[in-house]
Enzyme design. Structure first.
Site, PDB file in Angstrom:
ATOM      1  N   GLU A  43      -9.526 -14.021  -4.104  1.00 44.32           N
ATOM      2  CA  GLU A  43     -10.283 -13.454  -2.980  1.00 44.32           C
ATOM      3  C   GLU A  43     -10.558 -14.518  -1.927  1.00 44.32           C
ATOM      4  OE1 GLU A  43     -13.315 -10.027  -4.094  1.00 44.32           O
ATOM      5  OE2 GLU A  43     -13.790 -11.888  -5.154  1.00 44.32           O
ATOM      6  N   LYS A  94       0.808  -1.231   0.000  1.00 43.92           N
ATOM      7  CA  LYS A  94       0.000   0.000   0.000  1.00 43.92           C
ATOM      8  C   LYS A  94       0.839   1.279   0.000  1.00 43.92           C
ATOM      9  CE  LYS A  94      -4.596  -1.211   0.771  1.00 43.92           C
ATOM     10  NZ  LYS A  94      -4.508  -2.584   1.238  1.00 43.92           N
ATOM     11  N   GLY A 122     -15.567 -13.274   0.968  1.00 44.37           N
ATOM     12  CA  GLY A 122     -15.601 -11.905   0.423  1.00 44.37           C
ATOM     13  C   GLY A 122     -15.394 -11.935  -1.077  1.00 44.37           C
ATOM     14  N   ASP A 156     -16.889 -10.568  -3.646  1.00 42.26           N
ATOM     15  CA  ASP A 156     -17.575  -9.518  -4.411  1.00 42.26           C
ATOM     16  C   ASP A 156     -16.965  -9.299  -5.796  1.00 42.26           C
ATOM     17  OD1 ASP A 156     -15.703  -8.611  -2.245  1.00 42.26           O
ATOM     18  OD2 ASP A 156     -15.649  -6.827  -3.499  1.00 42.26           O
ATOM     19  N   SER A 199      -8.424   1.486   8.873  1.00 40.83           N
ATOM     20  CA  SER A 199      -7.881   0.982  10.122  1.00 40.83           C
ATOM     21  C   SER A 199      -6.714   0.059   9.804  1.00 40.83           C
ATOM     22  CB  SER A 199      -8.959   0.229  10.899  1.00 40.83           C
ATOM     23  OG  SER A 199      -9.562  -0.698  10.048  1.00 40.83           O
ATOM     24  N   SER A 234       1.302  -9.915  -0.446  1.00 42.00           N
ATOM     25  CA  SER A 234       0.948  -8.494  -0.378  1.00 42.00           C
ATOM     26  C   SER A 234       1.319  -7.789   0.914  1.00 42.00           C
ATOM     27  CB  SER A 234      -0.538  -8.320  -0.659  1.00 42.00           C
ATOM     28  OG  SER A 234      -1.300  -9.027   0.292  1.00 42.00           O
TER      29      SER A 234
HETATM   30  C1  PLP Z   1      -5.188  -3.639   0.937  1.00 44.53           C
HETATM   31  C2  PLP Z   1      -4.590  -4.979   0.924  1.00 44.53           C
HETATM   32  C3  PLP Z   1      -4.998  -5.952  -0.007  1.00 44.53           C
HETATM   33  C4  PLP Z   1      -6.084  -5.707  -1.028  1.00 44.53           C
HETATM   34  O1  PLP Z   1      -5.721  -4.690  -1.929  1.00 44.53           O
HETATM   35  P1  PLP Z   1      -6.780  -4.023  -2.920  1.00 44.53           P
HETATM   36  O2  PLP Z   1      -6.013  -3.027  -3.686  1.00 44.53           O
HETATM   37  O3  PLP Z   1      -7.852  -3.398  -2.060  1.00 44.53           O
HETATM   38  O4  PLP Z   1      -7.352  -5.106  -3.746  1.00 44.53           O
HETATM   39  C5  PLP Z   1      -4.351  -7.176  -0.004  1.00 44.53           C
HETATM   40  N1  PLP Z   1      -3.377  -7.451   0.886  1.00 44.53           N
HETATM   41  C6  PLP Z   1      -2.966  -6.559   1.805  1.00 44.53           C
HETATM   42  C7  PLP Z   1      -1.886  -6.934   2.744  1.00 44.53           C
HETATM   43  C8  PLP Z   1      -3.551  -5.274   1.860  1.00 44.53           C
HETATM   44  O5  PLP Z   1      -3.138  -4.384   2.770  1.00 44.53           O
END
Ligand code: PLP
Length: 336
Positions: A209, A58, A213, A215, A83, A310
């Protein structure tokens, strides 16, 4: 901001984001494992965004969105509702730009997350999610200070920033046959799909996903935005109610397929990362790996498969719960 009016991002925006974040974001490592390759029959390349600044991808999108503002607008500061990892990303990116950040968080958000966000110098404003609307609070803050609201995924510069993840991976390892990306609101997935379409044409990009969830999976199948309410999953980063107005069209155009995995597969992925690869990931961070480990996606033997890890922001109670032997683990996860 009315994102419906924003122009959709393209590969050129991802390329521009790469220049903006250079030196600010880490170029995270690509991890490989013979054990994983033997078990899955493919050549897997794991992009380690759990080792990114603030512990998740992010930071890329948050930093890029702030860097893209004009100096006058930027000086008035930024606002985010979150959050989770987006809060910390905006707080750190604002601190690095020397501008004020206000993060609007629910009163029931974990103290560790509030403290981490405040630790990056952001002003944390708490609201009671049962009686107050964060939109009203955020709009009031924006109106009084002139600050810009940066949403977590449905914004062209956020999407472009997240796409730098796949651009680096493909640049480091070469063309891929498949690219597996976790999906909440679809910012990471849509950005990575733009990068893969440009740098590795023919690569099959798959979004993953949590089962509860789904969606974006249902939106992908129907071609229209579908909503879920309060998804019950340990993947807290993917508890979004719906894909974005900007992310869904990109996903429909450039993503090959969407799949879902159950929470038990996320536990398996986190255990594999910790015990075999000696790496800590958060439950959401293992969505894409879980799809490979469980066979939700089945690339041909020997295929070159990119997998985005991620994020790694997991608290001790959740990590401990995931690492327990299946026979010892209580059925209900610790509250997050
Ligand atoms: C926000 C987040 C996601 C999902 O990302 P999107 O861009 O909303 O699809 C996946 N993994 C982690 C660790 C995140 O912080």
């Amino acid at each position: 901001m009315n994102t419906a009016l924003a122009a959709p991002p393209t590969w050129a925006d991802v390329a521009h984001a790469r220049e903006r974040i250079a030196g600010a974001a880490h170029r995270t490592p690509v991890l490989t494992s013979r054990t994983l390759d033997t078990r899955t029959g493919v050549r897997a390349f794991l992009k380690g965004e759990h080792l990114q600044r603030i512990g998740a991808f992010k930071f890329r999108g948050g930093f890029n969105a702030i860097a893209a503002l004009s100096p006058e607008v930027r000086a008035r500061g930024v606002v985010a509702f979150s959050s989770g990892n987006h809060a910390q990303a905006i707080a750190l990116a604002a601190q690095q730009h020397g501008i004020p950040a206000t993060i609007v968080m629910p009163t029931n958000s974990p103290r560790t997350k509030r403290e981490a966000t405040a630790g990056y110098g952001a002003r944390v404003v708490l609201y009671d999610p049962t009686t107050e609307s964060r939109e009203t609070i955020g709009a009031a803050i924006a109106a009084e200070s002139g600050a810009t609201l940066i949403p977590p995924f449905d914004h062209p510069d956020v999407i472009a920033g997240q796409g730098t993840t796949a651009a680096e991976l493909i640049e480091d390892v070469g063309p891929l046959d498949w690219l597996l990306v976790c999906c909440g609101g679809g910012g990471l997935l849509s950005g990575c799909a733009l990068a893969a379409a440009q740098l590795s044409p023919g690569c099959k990009v798959v979004g993953v996903e949590p089962e509860a969830g789904d969606d974006v999976t249902r939106s992908f199948r129907s071609g229209e935005r579908q909503f879920v309410t309060l998804p019950d999953t340990i993947a807290d980063g993917a508890r979004t109610p719906a894909p974005g107005l900007l992310t869904l069209p990109i996903i429909l155009a450039h993503v090959h397929d969407m799949v879902t995995v159950p929470d038990r597969a996320l536990i398996e992925a986190a255990r594999f990362m910790a015990l075999t690869m000696k790496q800590v990931i958060e439950p959401t961070g293992g969505l894409a790996l879980a799809a490979l480990l469980t066979g939700a996606v089945r690339p041909a033997p020997g295929a070159r498969v990119g997998v985005v890890l991620s994020g790694g922001n997991v608290d001790a109670a959740m990590l401990r719960w995931m690492l327990m032997d299946d026979t010892d683990r209580p059925a209900t996860p610790p509250t997050t």
